[in-house]
Enzyme design. Structure first.
Site, PDB file in Angstrom:
ATOM      1  N   SER A  38       0.827  -1.272  -0.204  1.00  0.00           N
ATOM      2  CA  SER A  38      -0.148  -0.173  -0.071  1.00  0.00           C
ATOM      3  C   SER A  38       0.797   1.245  -0.126  1.00  0.00           C
ATOM      4  O   SER A  38       2.190   1.285   0.373  1.00  0.00           O
ATOM      5  CB  SER A  38      -0.853  -0.022   1.180  1.00  0.00           C
TER       6      SER A  38
HETATM    7  N1  SAM Z   1      -0.753  -4.695   3.833  1.00  0.00           N
HETATM    8  C1  SAM Z   1       0.046  -5.120   2.784  1.00  0.00           C
HETATM    9  C2  SAM Z   1       1.620  -4.418   2.759  1.00  0.00           C
HETATM   10  O1  SAM Z   1       1.841  -3.730   3.794  1.00  0.00           O
HETATM   11  O2  SAM Z   1       2.254  -4.698   1.913  1.00  0.00           O
HETATM   12  C3  SAM Z   1      -0.663  -4.638   1.292  1.00  0.00           C
HETATM   13  C4  SAM Z   1      -1.537  -5.694   1.017  1.00  0.00           C
HETATM   14  S1  SAM Z   1      -2.072  -5.986  -0.504  1.00  0.00           S
HETATM   15  C5  SAM Z   1      -2.937  -4.415  -0.724  1.00  0.00           C
HETATM   16  C6  SAM Z   1      -3.588  -6.846  -0.152  1.00  0.00           C
HETATM   17  C7  SAM Z   1      -3.219  -8.184   0.214  1.00  0.00           C
HETATM   18  O3  SAM Z   1      -4.487  -9.106   0.701  1.00  0.00           O
HETATM   19  C8  SAM Z   1      -2.668  -9.132  -0.941  1.00  0.00           C
HETATM   20  O4  SAM Z   1      -1.573  -9.433  -0.721  1.00  0.00           O
HETATM   21  C9  SAM Z   1      -4.015 -10.386  -1.143  1.00  0.00           C
HETATM   22  O5  SAM Z   1      -3.054 -11.485  -1.641  1.00  0.00           O
HETATM   23  C10 SAM Z   1      -4.426 -10.376   0.210  1.00  0.00           C
HETATM   24  N2  SAM Z   1      -5.584 -10.897   0.155  1.00  0.00           N
HETATM   25  C11 SAM Z   1      -6.608 -10.931  -0.532  1.00  0.00           C
HETATM   26  N3  SAM Z   1      -7.656 -11.631   0.001  1.00  0.00           N
HETATM   27  C12 SAM Z   1      -7.325 -12.072   1.159  1.00  0.00           C
HETATM   28  C13 SAM Z   1      -7.879 -13.099   2.092  1.00  0.00           C
HETATM   29  N4  SAM Z   1      -9.095 -13.512   1.917  1.00  0.00           N
HETATM   30  N5  SAM Z   1      -7.194 -13.157   3.099  1.00  0.00           N
HETATM   31  C14 SAM Z   1      -5.821 -13.111   3.250  1.00  0.00           C
HETATM   32  N6  SAM Z   1      -5.125 -12.186   2.472  1.00  0.00           N
HETATM   33  C15 SAM Z   1      -6.060 -11.853   1.273  1.00  0.00           C
END
Ligand code: SAM
Length: 210
Positions: A57
């Site tokens: 993000s």
């Molecule tokens: N917080 C992260 C960082 O600091 O890098 C950014 C995360 S990215 C915007 C969103 C993440 O959510 C992705 O890695 C994606 O694979 C994960 N994601 C999507 N659906 C999910 C779920 N149901 N459970 C766990 N992770 C999930």
């Protein structure tokens, strides 16, 4: 540009204000969480690709979500969507050694990489779990705070159930038009406040998008 300049701008623009969030953003080396070829952009306030179609993000979003969560030392926090592990590290700085961050990621390769980075930097108050975060992580519930870093159609019910009474949850809601919301659990009631349009990758899971 370095993190100091980014932070000055984020304070001016009203994204962040508390000492705790400012200190944490200054402390965590964002370059450690981005792929080698993007390290030169680590202190540009934008999301960056981390592989598998996912992103780390933008800095203002990490800062804003931390402010909205109203984090305090010693809290137990659940993060859904570990991604690079950067946001978890910032939260881990704020909750400190007496606190805990439990972070769930659905893509095993990303979880593995985040685990390694967090270990290398000494964040032993973060636990990374592979799984569907829309179901939460009941093993360590209840949580003082929960935040989701991907946009879902609604607040997943298991997350509400795993939130302490008086606890807060921050997440983006929506598909094409997304809004950041803060939900506060007061007894059987959920009080929701909206914080404007945002853009996140989709939350994929049983209580998310299919
Ligand atoms: N917080 C992260 C960082 O600091 O890098 C950014 C995360 S990215 C915007 C969103 C993440 O959510 C992705 O890695 C994606 O694979 C994960 N994601 C999507 N659906 C999910 C779920 N149901 N459970 C766990 N992770 C999930």
């Amino acid at each position: 540009m370095g993190m100091k300049e980014v932070i000055e701008r984020l304070i001016k623009e009203g994204y962040i204000k508390s000492d705790r969030v400012i200190k944490a953003l200054l402390k965590v080396p964002r370059e450690e969480f981005v792929p080698e070829h993007l390290k030169k952009y680590a202190y540009v306030d934008t999301p960056l690709e981390i592989g598998y179609g996912q992103t780390i993000s933008a800095i203002h979003m990490v800062g804003l979500m931390c402010e909205l969560l109203d984090l305090k030392p010693g809290m137990k926090v659940l993060e859904v969507g570990t991604g690079s592990g950067y946001h978890a590290a910032v939260v881990a700085e704020i909750v400190g050694k007496d606190g805990l961050v439990v972070s769930i990621e659905r893509i095993p390769e990303l979880a593995e990489r985040a685990k390694k980075t967090l270990k290398k930097l000494g964040y032993d108050n973060v636990i990374v779990v592979v799984g569907d975060g829309t179901l939460g992580y009941p093993e360590l519930a209840p949580y003082d705070r929960i935040y989701v870093t991907a946009a879902g159609p609604k607040i997943p019910k298991p997350l509400i159930e795993q939130l302490k009474n008086g606890g807060k949850l921050v997440m983006p809601i929506g598909k094409y038009f997304q809004e950041l919301i803060v939900a506060e659990k007061i007894g059987d009631e959920i009080k929701i406040k909206k914080y404007g349009p945002v853009s996140f990758v989709p939350l994929i899971g049983k209580e998310g998008f299919q």
